[in-house]
Write a protein that holds these residues in place. Structure first.
Motif, PDB file in Angstrom:
ATOM      1  N   ILE A 194       4.054 -15.040  57.389  1.00 40.99           N
ATOM      2  CA  ILE A 194       2.860 -14.773  58.183  1.00 40.99           C
ATOM      3  C   ILE A 194       1.829 -14.100  57.288  1.00 40.99           C
ATOM      4  N   HIS A 195       0.612 -14.619  57.312  1.00 41.30           N
ATOM      5  CA  HIS A 195      -0.509 -14.002  56.603  1.00 41.30           C
ATOM      6  C   HIS A 195      -1.443 -13.426  57.661  1.00 41.30           C
ATOM      7  N   CYS A 196      -1.729 -12.134  57.567  1.00 37.95           N
ATOM      8  CA  CYS A 196      -2.540 -11.424  58.561  1.00 37.95           C
ATOM      9  C   CYS A 196      -3.759 -10.801  57.914  1.00 37.95           C
ATOM     10  N   ASP A 197      -4.826 -10.687  58.693  1.00 35.08           N
ATOM     11  CA  ASP A 197      -6.010  -9.987  58.206  1.00 35.08           C
ATOM     12  C   ASP A 197      -6.851  -9.532  59.382  1.00 35.08           C
ATOM     13  N   GLY A 198      -7.657  -8.527  59.129  1.00 34.39           N
ATOM     14  CA  GLY A 198      -8.639  -8.041  60.084  1.00 34.39           C
ATOM     15  C   GLY A 198      -9.995  -8.075  59.413  1.00 34.39           C
ATOM     16  N   ALA A 199     -11.035  -8.248  60.208  1.00 39.17           N
ATOM     17  CA  ALA A 199     -12.401  -8.253  59.687  1.00 39.17           C
ATOM     18  C   ALA A 199     -13.276  -7.505  60.676  1.00 39.17           C
ATOM     19  N   MET A 200     -14.259  -6.800  60.138  1.00 42.46           N
ATOM     20  CA  MET A 200     -15.077  -5.964  61.004  1.00 42.46           C
ATOM     21  C   MET A 200     -16.504  -5.922  60.513  1.00 42.46           C
ATOM     22  N   ASP A 201     -17.450  -5.934  61.450  1.00 48.01           N
ATOM     23  CA  ASP A 201     -18.848  -5.670  61.149  1.00 48.01           C
ATOM     24  C   ASP A 201     -19.066  -4.185  61.424  1.00 48.01           C
ATOM     25  N   TYR A 202     -19.742  -3.529  60.536  1.00 50.30           N
ATOM     26  CA  TYR A 202     -19.961  -2.095  60.710  1.00 50.30           C
ATOM     27  C   TYR A 202     -21.234  -1.874  61.522  1.00 50.30           C
ATOM     28  N   ASP A 203     -21.245  -2.423  62.744  1.00 53.22           N
ATOM     29  CA  ASP A 203     -22.360  -2.260  63.657  1.00 53.22           C
ATOM     30  C   ASP A 203     -21.977  -1.263  64.745  1.00 53.22           C
ATOM     31  N   THR A 204     -22.859  -1.050  65.694  1.00 52.86           N
ATOM     32  CA  THR A 204     -22.587  -0.043  66.734  1.00 52.86           C
ATOM     33  C   THR A 204     -21.409  -0.430  67.621  1.00 52.86           C
ATOM     34  N   ASN A 205     -21.127  -1.716  67.760  1.00 52.53           N
ATOM     35  CA  ASN A 205     -19.997  -2.166  68.582  1.00 52.53           C
ATOM     36  C   ASN A 205     -18.701  -2.275  67.802  1.00 52.53           C
ATOM     37  N   GLN A 206     -18.765  -2.061  66.501  1.00 55.74           N
ATOM     38  CA  GLN A 206     -17.616  -2.309  65.634  1.00 55.74           C
ATOM     39  C   GLN A 206     -17.034  -3.693  65.953  1.00 55.74           C
ATOM     40  N   THR A 207     -17.905  -4.700  65.883  1.00 54.39           N
ATOM     41  CA  THR A 207     -17.493  -6.070  66.154  1.00 54.39           C
ATOM     42  C   THR A 207     -16.357  -6.424  65.207  1.00 54.39           C
ATOM     43  N   GLY A 208     -15.236  -6.800  65.774  1.00 55.80           N
ATOM     44  CA  GLY A 208     -14.076  -7.058  64.934  1.00 55.80           C
ATOM     45  C   GLY A 208     -13.298  -8.280  65.354  1.00 55.80           C
ATOM     46  N   GLY A 209     -12.541  -8.763  64.418  1.00 54.61           N
ATOM     47  CA  GLY A 209     -11.672  -9.891  64.675  1.00 54.61           C
ATOM     48  C   GLY A 209     -10.422  -9.772  63.832  1.00 54.61           C
ATOM     49  N   LYS A 239      -6.470 -15.773  51.674  1.00 54.16           N
ATOM     50  CA  LYS A 239      -7.752 -16.337  52.100  1.00 54.16           C
ATOM     51  C   LYS A 239      -7.713 -16.994  53.474  1.00 54.16           C
ATOM     52  N   VAL A 240      -6.634 -17.667  53.811  1.00 49.25           N
ATOM     53  CA  VAL A 240      -6.566 -18.327  55.113  1.00 49.25           C
ATOM     54  C   VAL A 240      -6.670 -17.297  56.233  1.00 49.25           C
ATOM     55  N   ALA A 241      -5.912 -16.212  56.133  1.00 51.17           N
ATOM     56  CA  ALA A 241      -5.962 -15.167  57.158  1.00 51.17           C
ATOM     57  C   ALA A 241      -7.328 -14.489  57.176  1.00 51.17           C
ATOM     58  N   LEU A 296      -7.484  -2.992  63.019  1.00 52.72           N
ATOM     59  CA  LEU A 296      -7.535  -4.453  63.093  1.00 52.72           C
ATOM     60  C   LEU A 296      -6.409  -5.095  62.285  1.00 52.72           C
ATOM     61  N   GLU A 297      -6.138  -4.544  61.124  1.00 48.33           N
ATOM     62  CA  GLU A 297      -5.031  -5.065  60.299  1.00 48.33           C
ATOM     63  C   GLU A 297      -3.702  -4.888  61.035  1.00 48.33           C
ATOM     64  N   MET A 298      -3.510  -3.731  61.620  1.00 45.84           N
ATOM     65  CA  MET A 298      -2.264  -3.465  62.340  1.00 45.84           C
ATOM     66  C   MET A 298      -2.157  -4.324  63.591  1.00 45.84           C
ATOM     67  N   ILE A 299      -3.267  -4.509  64.302  1.00 49.89           N
ATOM     68  CA  ILE A 299      -3.277  -5.367  65.486  1.00 49.89           C
ATOM     69  C   ILE A 299      -2.927  -6.793  65.098  1.00 49.89           C
ATOM     70  N   SER A 300      -3.429  -7.257  63.973  1.00 56.41           N
ATOM     71  CA  SER A 300      -3.111  -8.606  63.503  1.00 56.41           C
ATOM     72  C   SER A 300      -1.613  -8.769  63.279  1.00 56.41           C
ATOM     73  N   ILE A 301      -0.989  -7.770  62.712  1.00 55.95           N
ATOM     74  CA  ILE A 301       0.467  -7.801  62.489  1.00 55.95           C
ATOM     75  C   ILE A 301       1.200  -7.859  63.829  1.00 55.95           C
TER      76      ILE A 301
END
Length: 178
Positions: A9-24, A154-156, A54-59
């Motif tokens: 399993i390849h996992c990753d989190g990504a986040m925009d540092y905006d007021t909503n902390q938009t994340g995926g 890269k895929v994650a 986000l990284e932990m949630i992905s796991i």
């Protein structure tokens, strides 16, 4: 080196540092060749978290997907040699944060460190530990979380970035103020 007989399993989190902390977050699950099954990919949106969360949630999401898959395919459950989870954030690997022995000690200490301060993200650490035990019971092998440099994940990474704009929401995890 990856075990070709394990579920990877390849996992990753990504986040925009905006007021909503938009994340995926995203994950990509590869099965051993003997399974003859296509990989599973997921991109999920999880706003208001933080990059570590986000990284932990992905796991967690990936392990829960494996449990669901194995419950639907019980004949395949014992064919894997274990589960290997890869993340590009060293701090959330078995060697650092989510080491099962360290989690056990924190749990005994009421989720406080040696200075008596609360452990950050204790809710997710608890969830990771309990979910890992369920995966171990389903597969019958070990579950390890290891660091893999970003260029090999890269895929994650692409899936996590897609999760930021996805309409598919991940499970609801509430950010703690600690």
């Amino acid at each position: 080196m990856a075990n070709p007989y394990s579920i990877q399993i390849h996992c990753d989190g990504a986040m925009d540092y905006d007021t909503n902390q938009t994340g995926g977050n995203g994950f990509h699950i590869d099965f051993p060749d003997s399974f003859e099954i296509e990989p599973i990919h997921r991109s999920l949106r999880n706003d208001g978290q933080g990059i570590h969360r986000l990284e932990m949630i992905s796991i967690i999401e990936a392990m829960e997907e494996i449990i669901s898959f194995l419950n639907q395919n019980p004949a395949l459950a014992r064919q894997a040699a274990g589960v290997e989870i890869y993340t590009d954030r060293f701090s959330v690997t078995d060697g650092e944060l989510i080491n099962p022995y360290r989690i056990r000690e924190w749990r005994k200490a009421g989720w406080k460190n040696h200075e008596g301060k609360p452990i950050k993200n204790a809710d997710l650490l608890e969830k990771i530990d309990k979910t890992r035990i369920k995966v171990i019971k389903a597969v019958g092998g070990s579950v390890t979380v290891v660091y893999k440099r970003r260029k090999y994940n890269k895929v994650a990474d692409k899936l996590a970035k897609a999760g930021k704009i996805s309409v598919t929401r991940g499970r609801r995890f509430i950010a703690l103020n600690n």
